[in-house]
Design an enzyme around this catalytic site. Structure first.
Site, short mmCIF file in Angstrom:
data_model
loop_
_atom_site.label_atom_id
_atom_site.label_comp_id
_atom_site.label_asym_id
_atom_site.label_seq_id
_atom_site.Cartn_x
_atom_site.Cartn_y
_atom_site.Cartn_z
N ASP A 184 1.16 -1.13 0.01
CA ASP A 184 0.09 0.24 0.14
C ASP A 184 0.84 1.31 -0.08
OD1 ASP A 184 -2.11 -1.73 0.10
OD2 ASP A 184 -2.87 -0.98 2.36
N GLU B 95 3.87 1.82 -1.12
CA GLU B 95 4.43 1.98 -2.60
C GLU B 95 3.42 2.43 -3.45
OE1 GLU B 95 7.54 2.00 -3.72
OE2 GLU B 95 7.38 1.93 -5.79
N ASP C 219 0.74 4.19 -2.68
CA ASP C 219 0.39 5.56 -2.01
C ASP C 219 1.42 6.48 -2.77
OD1 ASP C 219 -1.66 4.62 -0.91
OD2 ASP C 219 -0.94 5.02 1.34
N SER D 260 -35.53 -7.31 -13.80
CA SER D 260 -35.45 -7.75 -12.71
C SER D 260 -35.26 -9.49 -12.73
CB SER D 260 -36.51 -7.42 -11.59
OG SER D 260 -37.79 -7.63 -12.30
N LEU D 261 -35.23 -10.27 -11.69
CA LEU D 261 -35.26 -11.89 -11.49
C LEU D 261 -36.26 -12.20 -10.71
CD1 LEU D 261 -31.09 -11.97 -10.48
CD2 LEU D 261 -32.35 -12.77 -12.80
N GLU E 147 -24.32 -18.04 -10.09
CA GLU E 147 -23.56 -17.16 -9.55
C GLU E 147 -24.18 -16.53 -8.49
OE1 GLU E 147 -24.03 -13.35 -12.27
OE2 GLU E 147 -23.92 -15.27 -13.36
N LYS F 217 -26.19 -13.94 -6.10
CA LYS F 217 -27.00 -12.79 -6.09
C LYS F 217 -26.54 -11.83 -5.16
CE LYS F 217 -31.49 -11.30 -6.76
NZ LYS F 217 -31.49 -9.97 -5.98
N ASP G 26 -26.08 -8.53 -2.77
CA ASP G 26 -27.13 -7.74 -2.09
C ASP G 26 -26.39 -6.48 -2.15
OD1 ASP G 26 -29.43 -7.24 -0.69
OD2 ASP G 26 -28.96 -8.08 1.00
N ARG H 282 -30.47 1.53 -11.46
CA ARG H 282 -31.31 0.90 -12.09
C ARG H 282 -32.65 1.59 -12.30
NH1 ARG H 282 -35.29 -2.73 -10.69
NH2 ARG H 282 -35.89 -4.36 -12.38
N GLU I 191 -23.18 -4.98 -9.66
CA GLU I 191 -23.70 -4.55 -8.33
C GLU I 191 -22.62 -3.90 -7.47
OE1 GLU I 191 -26.67 -5.82 -8.04
OE2 GLU I 191 -27.42 -5.91 -5.97
N TYR J 237 -21.58 -8.33 -13.80
CA TYR J 237 -22.25 -9.77 -14.26
C TYR J 237 -22.82 -9.73 -15.46
CZ TYR J 237 -26.21 -7.24 -11.79
OH TYR J 237 -26.96 -6.35 -11.33
N LYS K 222 -28.65 -18.78 -14.49
CA LYS K 222 -28.97 -18.14 -15.75
C LYS K 222 -28.40 -19.19 -16.97
CE LYS K 222 -27.28 -13.78 -14.38
NZ LYS K 222 -26.40 -12.80 -14.57
N LYS L 190 -33.53 -18.08 -4.03
CA LYS L 190 -33.03 -17.20 -2.72
C LYS L 190 -32.91 -18.11 -1.51
CE LYS L 190 -33.59 -13.18 -2.49
NZ LYS L 190 -34.78 -12.20 -2.65
N CYS M 251 -24.30 6.99 34.86
CA CYS M 251 -23.30 5.74 34.27
C CYS M 251 -23.69 4.57 35.16
CB CYS M 251 -21.86 5.95 34.01
SG CYS M 251 -20.89 4.83 33.51
N CYS N 119 -19.90 3.80 36.60
CA CYS N 119 -19.14 4.79 37.32
C CYS N 119 -20.04 5.93 38.36
CB CYS N 119 -18.07 5.61 36.73
SG CYS N 119 -18.60 6.76 35.53
N CYS O 87 -21.08 8.94 28.91
CA CYS O 87 -20.92 8.94 30.22
C CYS O 87 -19.72 10.08 30.48
CB CYS O 87 -20.37 7.83 30.73
SG CYS O 87 -19.35 7.86 32.10
N CYS P 280 -13.90 6.71 34.91
CA CYS P 280 -15.02 5.42 34.56
C CYS P 280 -14.40 4.08 34.05
CB CYS P 280 -16.05 5.95 33.46
SG CYS P 280 -17.28 4.50 33.00
S1 IVH Z 1 -28.67 -10.50 -13.53
C1 IVH Z 1 -31.92 -10.60 -15.61
N1 IVH Z 1 -26.81 -11.29 -11.99
O1 IVH Z 1 -30.78 -8.76 -8.79
C2 IVH Z 1 -30.91 -9.97 -15.12
N2 IVH Z 1 -28.41 -9.81 -11.23
O2 IVH Z 1 -33.76 -8.97 -9.07
C3 IVH Z 1 -30.58 -9.27 -13.88
N3 IVH Z 1 -28.40 -9.02 -8.75
O3 IVH Z 1 -31.20 -5.52 -10.11
C4 IVH Z 1 -29.43 -9.12 -13.72
N4 IVH Z 1 -26.70 -10.33 -8.35
O4 IVH Z 1 -29.06 -5.83 -8.61
C5 IVH Z 1 -27.84 -10.54 -12.28
N5 IVH Z 1 -25.30 -12.10 -10.42
C6 IVH Z 1 -26.46 -11.40 -10.73
C7 IVH Z 1 -26.94 -10.44 -9.73
C8 IVH Z 1 -27.74 -9.70 -10.06
C9 IVH Z 1 -27.36 -9.30 -7.91
C10 IVH Z 1 -29.52 -8.10 -8.60
C11 IVH Z 1 -29.36 -6.87 -9.60
C12 IVH Z 1 -30.68 -6.75 -10.07
C13 IVH Z 1 -31.54 -7.69 -9.18
C14 IVH Z 1 -32.65 -8.33 -10.15
#
Ligand code: IVH
Length: 690
Positions: free
Chosen positions: A49, A51, A53, A98-99, A129, A131, A133, A152, A191, A243, A308, A332, A426, A429, A444, A450
């Site tokens: 780190d 180096e 910096d 979305s998924l 892969e 998901k 958060d 998004r 993400e 992703y 997928k 999930k 407290c 004390c 405190c 204390c």
């Molecule tokens: S693929 C259909 N891959 O999940 C394509 N999404 O519910 C959707 N997310 O808005 C994106 N990990 O924020 C994909 N490995 C992953 C993901 C992922 C998290 C989130 C992403 C998306 C939400 C969909």
């Protein structure tokens, strides 16, 4: 080996023309880009780190001196700049889908069956892969340069957060082209998230500063990316996993697996460790089980596995229903929530006197871990969530993030529940507790009187990343305080063997070991000592920054707020906290006492690393604070020579009691002879030792 020179050696003093500056800056940028790639994408840095910096600072200096050589995609531009009134909007070039979430294995089999039937295949190849958060972001690169970042939003339009994403260190401003050519336009999605440990540390700093704490890493990541002031985003520990390539301008690859291989070659990090190509759904289900098992050990939060269909032809055939692609499913994980009763509420007193309420829970198992405590942060939260002793509450555990009370279940109340208020005094004390008007902070006022504060301070001081006094953990610290041996940290250095032998669990050897450790803690690096002092808001990274900018403790102690705020990454609050700490008479007395005990600070981060360069010392006689070899090593580490005989080349002879012929020789040759005190004074003048 890479083509880049990874540690270009550049002498800034020798650069006085724009052409040379341009050339040097480009070499530094190349090196920094390569190190970013090693660190953020491959997770395999090749330099320290310090180096990194150093290279970064050299580039900053060059760009400041020759503003005309700056380029918009220079790595120095990842610190944020833009302050805006509101975030603009961006229309996504292709919708961000979305998924569909599924919770049961059976639903995963149904998903597979649909895919197999509609694609007319016996088995389908998937990629599975994590998901993540966090918060989904879309980045657009044109000719390899990052030109836009967006959230998004509703999937059609999102918020424009270009300035903010540019501050994420893992986001390259320019794509790598070494391994694969870059298309004219590349729209990638990923993400943004915070690691659990970085989130916890970040939240702790906020709590100490009396700021709102975030409930989880996802909220913290989202809040950080949607800032109007990108310099704030720059200070947040954001990271990113990519992703997806958005399907615009056709598809450059035939399969998702090929995309995941190409992204890191461009410098865009993917979660390689936990992505699997699966032949058939059984392999995906097996991977799900593996990931569930390691979930708690991962440094980041994930809440499921995304399965997928691997080939994009399959995506075309399966299409999209509503907003959910039919070629993917998010399996999930079971929720990490549980209900239990709150048996009691009490407060803890921290190192700075901060009072934190804690809920004692009827033990409950949440996803394999027994939970018995939940942090409630402050009175405001207790009031807002109306948390009472005896309540039934919904608890959430997120990895190693401290368990939280999500809400209480009012329907379960029978009228016996008792509201709670932080005590006025407290519990440790008896000193008064002051509560801020917004009820978010309570302290405190007992200070070092204390015992709780003293114990926390002491264990922090002795901890491994601070002065590293092995064997001085919670229990022993408490024992020393209970025995009346310690009223402030400096008292550590007055402890004698007899004091320890009078205590339980000490024998001659263990007592001596502790005394040796305490003694050794006096020879310390400045940054560790600063961290050990427990200055509110100063963690090890800030302590290191301070050591870089202030060669000595004295220089820092006499600085007021202004030079502190000039340091990048030190905001006004931290600067104020440091100045207040050193202005406090009690703190100064403690530091003076530690110095009197023989504190000897070295500063490996000081810009001038060889303050004794060119000097030759001869040591003779006995020194109080060093052995002969220690002092020789010390001066050598700082650039001096230590020789055993006095000659015309000798600059100083340092003579302690018992010195004989060497002192005489020095006097004869006219070489100055220093006693130990004067030698220390010389070191101090050169920014070494205290
Ligand atoms: S693929 C259909 N891959 O999940 C394509 N999404 O519910 C959707 N997310 O808005 C994106 N990990 O924020 C994909 N490995 C992953 C993901 C992922 C998290 C989130 C992403 C998306 C939400 C969909």
């Amino acid at each position: 080996m890479p083509d880049v020179d990874t540690t270009p050696s550049i002498n800034l003093d020798a650069i006085d023309a724009e052409e040379a500056a341009t050339d040097a800056a480009e070499r530094l940028r190349e090196a920094l880009r390569y190190h970013n790639y090693r660190y953020y994408v491959l997770d395999a840095p090749v330099v320290s780190d310090a180096e990194y910096d150093r290279l970064f600072r050299q580039l900053q200096e060059l760009e400041t001196e020759f503003p005309e050589i700056e380029t918009p995609d220079s790595p120095t531009h990842q610190v944020g700049s833009v302050v805006r009134d509101e975030l603009g909007t961006v229309t996504h070039p292709a919708p961000m889908l979305s998924l569909k979430a599924v919770y049961e294995e059976e639903e995963v089999y149904n998903f597979d069956e649909t895919c197999r039937e509609e694609l007319g295949r016996d088995t389908v190849t998937y990629t599975a892969e994590p998901k993540f958060d966090g918060l989904a972001v879309e980045l657009t690169y044109e000719d390899g340069r990052l030109v836009q970042g967006a959230t998004r939003g509703d999937g059609e339009t999102g918020e424009e957060i270009t300035a903010n994403v540019k501050t994420i260190k893992g986001v390259p401003l320019r794509l790598r082209e070494e391994e694969r050519p870059v298309p004219d336009r590349l729209v990638v999605r990923g993400e943004a998230y915070m690691r659990k440990d970085e989130f916890n540390a970040f939240n702790r700093r906020r709590e100490e500063a009396g700021k709102k704490v975030f409930a989880n890493p996802r909220n913290a990541a989202a809040g950080s990316l949607r800032q109007l002031d990108s310099t704030i985003t720059a200070r947040r520990p954001l990271r990113i996993f990519f992703y997806e390539i958005a399907p615009v301008d056709g598809r450059p690859f035939a399969t998702h697996a090929a995309v995941l291989k190409a992204l890191p070659e461009w410098g865009l990090r993917v979660c390689e460790d936990h992505i699997r190509r699966c032949d058939g759904i059984e392999e995906a289900l097996a991977h799900y089980k593996d990931v569930v098992d390691v979930r708690d050990d991962l440094p980041y939060e994930i809440d499921g596995l995304v399965v997928k269909v691997n080939d994009f032809a399959g995506h075309e055939t399966l299409g999209v229903r509503d907003r959910d692609p039919r070629w993917a499913a998010a399996y999930k994980f079971p929720p990490r929530r549980a209900t239990t009763s709150i048996e009691d509420l009490f407060v803890q007193v921290g190192r700075t006197g901060r009072i934190t309420p804690v809920a004692v829970l009827a033990p409950v198992e949440v996803a394999g871990v027994e939970v018995t405590r939940a942090s409630l942060h402050n009175q405001n939260e207790i009031d807002r969530k109306d948390i009472r002793i005896g309540d039934t509450a919904l608890i959430e555990r997120a990895g190693d993030v401290i368990p939280q009370v999500v809400k209480v279940i009012e329907d379960e109340r029978d009228g016996t529940e008792a509201p709670y208020h932080i005590p006025d005094t407290c519990p440790v004390c008896g000193a008064e507790v002051v509560l801020s008007d917004d009820k978010k902070q309570a302290f405190c006022t007992g200070g070092m009187a204390c015992e709780a504060q003293l114990r926390e301070r002491l264990t922090h001081y002795a901890s491994r990343t601070a002065t590293d006094i092995e064997g001085l953990g919670d229990k022993r610290a408490e024992q020393l305080i209970d025995a009346g041996l310690i009223q402030d940290i400096a008292d550590l250095y007055d402890i004698e063997k007899g004091d320890l032998l009078a205590l339980e669990r000490y024998a001659d050897k263990s007592a001596q070991n502790l005394l040796d450790e305490i003694e050794a803690s006096l020879k310390q690096d400045l940054d560790r000592f600063l961290y050990a002092l427990g200055i509110p808001l100063v963690g090890s990274a800030t302590a290191r920054l301070l050591a870089q900018h202030f060669a000595t403790l004295d220089a820092l102690m006499t600085a007021d707020e202004e030079p502190l705020t000039e340091i990048d990454d030190i905001g006004p609050e931290v600067a104020q906290s440091i100045a207040t700490f050193f202005a406090d008479e009690d703190n100064r007395v403690v530091i003076d006492e530690i110095r009197a005990a023989g504190l000897m600070l070295a500063n490996p981060y000081a810009e001038d690393e060889a303050p004794l360069e060119g000097l030759t010392f001869v040591f003779t006689g006995r020194l109080d604070e060093w052995t002969r070899s220690e002092v020789q090593r010390f001066v050598e580490q700082h650039g001096a020579n230590a020789t055993s005989s006095v000659s015309g080349n000798t600059d100083y002879v340092v003579a302690g009691p018992g010195a004989g012929s060497k002192r005489d020789a020095a006097e004869e040759l006219g070489v100055p002879v220093l006693d130990e005190d004067t030698f220390h004074k010389l070191l101090r003048e050169r920014g070494l030792g205290e």
